[in-house]
Scaffold this motif. Structure first.
Motif, PDB file in Angstrom:
ATOM      1  N   ILE A 158       0.834  -1.206   0.000  1.00  9.34           N
ATOM      2  CA  ILE A 158       0.000   0.000   0.000  1.00  9.34           C
ATOM      3  C   ILE A 158       0.866   1.252   0.000  1.00  9.34           C
ATOM      4  O   ILE A 158       0.598   2.218  -0.723  1.00  9.34           O
ATOM      5  CB  ILE A 158      -0.950  -0.012   1.215  1.00  9.34           C
ATOM      6  CG1 ILE A 158      -2.018  -1.084   1.028  1.00  9.34           C
ATOM      7  CG2 ILE A 158      -1.610   1.360   1.398  1.00  9.34           C
ATOM      8  CD1 ILE A 158      -2.895  -1.285   2.235  1.00  9.34           C
ATOM      9  N   ILE A 159       1.934   1.250   0.801  1.00  9.26           N
ATOM     10  CA  ILE A 159       2.837   2.403   0.850  1.00  9.26           C
ATOM     11  C   ILE A 159       3.482   2.645  -0.512  1.00  9.26           C
ATOM     12  O   ILE A 159       3.533   3.784  -1.004  1.00  9.26           O
ATOM     13  CB  ILE A 159       3.921   2.194   1.926  1.00  9.26           C
ATOM     14  CG1 ILE A 159       3.299   2.248   3.325  1.00  9.26           C
ATOM     15  CG2 ILE A 159       5.021   3.251   1.804  1.00  9.26           C
ATOM     16  CD1 ILE A 159       4.254   1.836   4.430  1.00  9.26           C
ATOM     17  N   LEU A 160       3.959   1.586  -1.145  1.00  8.50           N
ATOM     18  CA  LEU A 160       4.656   1.712  -2.426  1.00  8.50           C
ATOM     19  C   LEU A 160       3.703   2.175  -3.532  1.00  8.50           C
ATOM     20  O   LEU A 160       3.998   3.123  -4.271  1.00  8.50           O
ATOM     21  CB  LEU A 160       5.289   0.380  -2.799  1.00  8.50           C
ATOM     22  CG  LEU A 160       6.213   0.367  -4.019  1.00  8.50           C
ATOM     23  CD1 LEU A 160       7.367   1.351  -3.830  1.00  8.50           C
ATOM     24  CD2 LEU A 160       6.753  -1.030  -4.272  1.00  8.50           C
ATOM     25  N   ILE A 161       2.541   1.522  -3.635  1.00  8.29           N
ATOM     26  CA  ILE A 161       1.584   1.881  -4.687  1.00  8.29           C
ATOM     27  C   ILE A 161       0.994   3.269  -4.436  1.00  8.29           C
ATOM     28  O   ILE A 161       0.864   4.087  -5.351  1.00  8.29           O
ATOM     29  CB  ILE A 161       0.458   0.827  -4.779  1.00  8.29           C
ATOM     30  CG1 ILE A 161       1.034  -0.514  -5.242  1.00  8.29           C
ATOM     31  CG2 ILE A 161      -0.633   1.290  -5.746  1.00  8.29           C
ATOM     32  CD1 ILE A 161       0.029  -1.640  -5.286  1.00  8.29           C
ATOM     33  N   GLY A 162       0.646   3.550  -3.173  1.00 14.04           N
ATOM     34  CA  GLY A 162       0.074   4.858  -2.836  1.00 14.04           C
ATOM     35  C   GLY A 162       1.035   5.994  -3.126  1.00 14.04           C
ATOM     36  O   GLY A 162       0.648   7.024  -3.688  1.00 14.04           O
ATOM     37  N   GLY A 163       2.315   5.809  -2.782  1.00 10.79           N
ATOM     38  CA  GLY A 163       3.307   6.838  -3.045  1.00 10.79           C
ATOM     39  C   GLY A 163       3.518   7.068  -4.527  1.00 10.79           C
ATOM     40  O   GLY A 163       3.654   8.213  -4.986  1.00 10.79           O
ATOM     41  N   ALA A 164       3.530   5.958  -5.307  1.00 11.07           N
ATOM     42  CA  ALA A 164       3.732   6.082  -6.753  1.00 11.07           C
ATOM     43  C   ALA A 164       2.538   6.760  -7.429  1.00 11.07           C
ATOM     44  O   ALA A 164       2.703   7.653  -8.263  1.00 11.07           O
ATOM     45  CB  ALA A 164       3.969   4.700  -7.357  1.00 11.07           C
ATOM     46  N   LEU A 165       1.329   6.359  -7.059  1.00 10.37           N
ATOM     47  CA  LEU A 165       0.129   6.946  -7.669  1.00 10.37           C
ATOM     48  C   LEU A 165      -0.031   8.418  -7.321  1.00 10.37           C
ATOM     49  O   LEU A 165      -0.510   9.212  -8.135  1.00 10.37           O
ATOM     50  CB  LEU A 165      -1.121   6.175  -7.228  1.00 10.37           C
ATOM     51  CG  LEU A 165      -1.383   4.827  -7.906  1.00 10.37           C
ATOM     52  CD1 LEU A 165      -2.617   4.165  -7.308  1.00 10.37           C
ATOM     53  CD2 LEU A 165      -1.553   5.003  -9.411  1.00 10.37           C
ATOM     54  N   SER A 166       0.373   8.793  -6.113  1.00 10.47           N
ATOM     55  CA  SER A 166       0.201  10.185  -5.687  1.00 10.47           C
ATOM     56  C   SER A 166       1.044  11.149  -6.521  1.00 10.47           C
ATOM     57  O   SER A 166       0.743  12.339  -6.595  1.00 10.47           O
ATOM     58  CB  SER A 166       0.558  10.326  -4.205  1.00 10.47           C
ATOM     59  OG  SER A 166       1.915  10.003  -3.969  1.00 10.47           O
ATOM     60  N   SER A 167       2.100  10.644  -7.165  1.00  6.01           N
ATOM     61  CA  SER A 167       2.954  11.512  -7.981  1.00  6.01           C
ATOM     62  C   SER A 167       2.264  11.986  -9.257  1.00  6.01           C
ATOM     63  O   SER A 167       2.758  12.900  -9.925  1.00  6.01           O
ATOM     64  CB  SER A 167       4.255  10.784  -8.346  1.00  6.01           C
ATOM     65  OG  SER A 167       3.993   9.657  -9.160  1.00  6.01           O
ATOM     66  N   THR A 168       1.122  11.397  -9.606  1.00  3.23           N
ATOM     67  CA  THR A 168       0.406  11.797 -10.835  1.00  3.23           C
ATOM     68  C   THR A 168      -0.467  13.022 -10.613  1.00  3.23           C
ATOM     69  O   THR A 168      -1.173  13.441 -11.538  1.00  3.23           O
ATOM     70  CB  THR A 168      -0.464  10.632 -11.341  1.00  3.23           C
ATOM     71  OG1 THR A 168      -1.431  10.285 -10.328  1.00  3.23           O
ATOM     72  CG2 THR A 168       0.388   9.410 -11.660  1.00  3.23           C
ATOM     73  N   TYR A 169      -0.428  13.600  -9.441  1.00  6.37           N
ATOM     74  CA  TYR A 169      -1.216  14.794  -9.126  1.00  6.37           C
ATOM     75  C   TYR A 169      -0.911  15.916 -10.126  1.00  6.37           C
ATOM     76  O   TYR A 169       0.243  16.233 -10.393  1.00  6.37           O
ATOM     77  CB  TYR A 169      -0.878  15.244  -7.708  1.00  6.37           C
ATOM     78  CG  TYR A 169      -1.691  16.405  -7.185  1.00  6.37           C
ATOM     79  CD1 TYR A 169      -3.072  16.372  -7.179  1.00  6.37           C
ATOM     80  CD2 TYR A 169      -1.056  17.531  -6.666  1.00  6.37           C
ATOM     81  CE1 TYR A 169      -3.814  17.426  -6.671  1.00  6.37           C
ATOM     82  CE2 TYR A 169      -1.790  18.588  -6.151  1.00  6.37           C
ATOM     83  CZ  TYR A 169      -3.165  18.533  -6.164  1.00  6.37           C
ATOM     84  OH  TYR A 169      -3.898  19.588  -5.669  1.00  6.37           O
ATOM     85  N   LEU A 170      -1.956  16.481 -10.726  1.00  8.88           N
ATOM     86  CA  LEU A 170      -1.899  17.585 -11.691  1.00  8.88           C
ATOM     87  C   LEU A 170      -1.338  17.191 -13.061  1.00  8.88           C
ATOM     88  O   LEU A 170      -1.067  18.061 -13.884  1.00  8.88           O
ATOM     89  CB  LEU A 170      -1.077  18.756 -11.135  1.00  8.88           C
ATOM     90  CG  LEU A 170      -1.574  19.390  -9.828  1.00  8.88           C
ATOM     91  CD1 LEU A 170      -0.712  20.587  -9.469  1.00  8.88           C
ATOM     92  CD2 LEU A 170      -3.037  19.794  -9.922  1.00  8.88           C
ATOM     93  N   LEU A 171      -1.164  15.901 -13.313  1.00  7.57           N
ATOM     94  CA  LEU A 171      -0.688  15.475 -14.621  1.00  7.57           C
ATOM     95  C   LEU A 171      -1.819  15.301 -15.628  1.00  7.57           C
ATOM     96  O   LEU A 171      -1.566  15.089 -16.813  1.00  7.57           O
ATOM     97  CB  LEU A 171       0.089  14.153 -14.512  1.00  7.57           C
ATOM     98  CG  LEU A 171       1.520  14.225 -13.989  1.00  7.57           C
ATOM     99  CD1 LEU A 171       2.150  12.852 -13.989  1.00  7.57           C
ATOM    100  CD2 LEU A 171       2.364  15.203 -14.801  1.00  7.57           C
ATOM    101  N   GLY A 172      -3.056  15.373 -15.152  1.00 11.99           N
ATOM    102  CA  GLY A 172      -4.182  15.162 -16.056  1.00 11.99           C
ATOM    103  C   GLY A 172      -5.423  15.905 -15.597  1.00 11.99           C
ATOM    104  O   GLY A 172      -5.346  17.063 -15.169  1.00 11.99           O
ATOM    105  N   SER A 173      -6.551  15.218 -15.666  1.00 15.54           N
ATOM    106  CA  SER A 173      -7.838  15.823 -15.332  1.00 15.54           C
ATOM    107  C   SER A 173      -8.035  15.937 -13.830  1.00 15.54           C
ATOM    108  O   SER A 173      -7.195  15.492 -13.029  1.00 15.54           O
ATOM    109  CB  SER A 173      -8.970  14.980 -15.932  1.00 15.54           C
ATOM    110  OG  SER A 173      -8.998  13.692 -15.321  1.00 15.54           O
TER     111      SER A 173
END
Length: 272
Positions: A158-173
């Motif tokens: 959860i820590i690894l996936i959550g941290g990776a996904l959070s980096s997509t903030y403001l990259l799209g819609s």
């Protein structure tokens, strides 16, 4: 006096209060500025802080019967503590993980607060984004963790996936931004209690109370650095802020995860 699952739940509640305060503050500040009662809020916070500081001293400090002031105590205490940090790689890893974890928090808070300077179209969703983070943290730490118990393996995933996904903030819609904020909220909700839990089981001459203080100091430094760095990029190159957030958050999340996993967890395994 707590150990195992009970200690994890207590630290989770501590983290819930800590995270809630961090994200309530910007919402309160925005509302106070918008409706013109910022001075009243500042005065109230000053009074409340003074009362809470006095109450904290009464709660956590037992005054000795024969008080003798020593001029060398603070310096000798700091010297001893720093020697303990240098002598323990596990403490260094805990502090590094805390620094990078809260650096991400500083990035998200500053970017969301100044969202209209980054992208005027999504700027109107700033309040919604703060609400998403606050609601997710409360639901995860107040409901999910209360009725479930994650194993170390699932917690790491959860820590690894959550941290990776959070980096997509403001990259799209806006929907991608909300998904990233939910992932970030879960990442923070899992890694912060885990940091405190592992810190409480490190064998060292430094007491758990002093170590927790060090974690708070380093965490605040990381959050401040993340806020300053994000503000600097927004002021000088707002166009590339989404890419900056992606790289910074992803690298920081990986660093915090790696440092956390390298902490010797023999003590934690035998007590869980």
């Amino acid at each position: 006096s707590l150990s195992g699952v009970h200690l994890k739940k207590a630290l989770n509640m501590f983290s819930l209060c800590q995270n809630s305060a961090v994200f309530i503050a910007p919402i309160l500040a925005v509302a106070a500025l918008k409706y013109g009662f910022i001075n009243h809020v500042i005065i109230l916070l000053i009074i409340t802080s003074m009362v809470m500081a006095r109450s904290a001293l009464a709660l956590i400090y037992t005054y000795p019967a024969n008080r003798k002031l020593s001029t060398d105590f603070p310096l000798s205490g700091m010297k001893h503590a720093f020697q303990g940090v240098k002598a323990s790689p596990d403490i260094q890893r805990v502090l590094l993980s805390s620094f990078f974890c809260f650096l991400i928090m500083g990035v998200f808070i500053t970017a969301t607060t100044l969202l209209d300077k980054i992208n005027p179209v999504t700027g109107e969703y700033s309040g919604l984004f703060f609400s998403v983070v606050g609601i997710t943290i409360c639901l995860w730490q107040g409901v999910v963790v209360r009725f479930t118990s994650l194993s170390d393996q699932y917690g790491s995933i959860i820590i690894l996936i959550g941290g990776a996904l959070s980096s997509t903030y403001l990259l799209g819609s806006v929907y991608i931004a909300i998904t990233a904020l939910i992932a970030y909220s879960i990442y923070e909700s899992v890694i912060i209690p885990e940091l405190y839990f592992k810190a409480s089981h490190i064998s060292s001459d430094i007491s758990a109370g002093v170590l927790f203080s060090y974690i708070l100091i380093v965490s605040n430094a990381g959050e401040a650095f993340g806020s300053w760095l994000t503000g600097f990029v927004i002021s000088h190159n707002a166009v590339h802020v989404p890419v900056f957030i992606f790289v910074t958050v992803l690298c920081s999340a990986l660093m915090s995860f790696i440092c956390l996993k390298k902490i010797n967890n023999k003590e934690t395994q035998c007590q869980c």
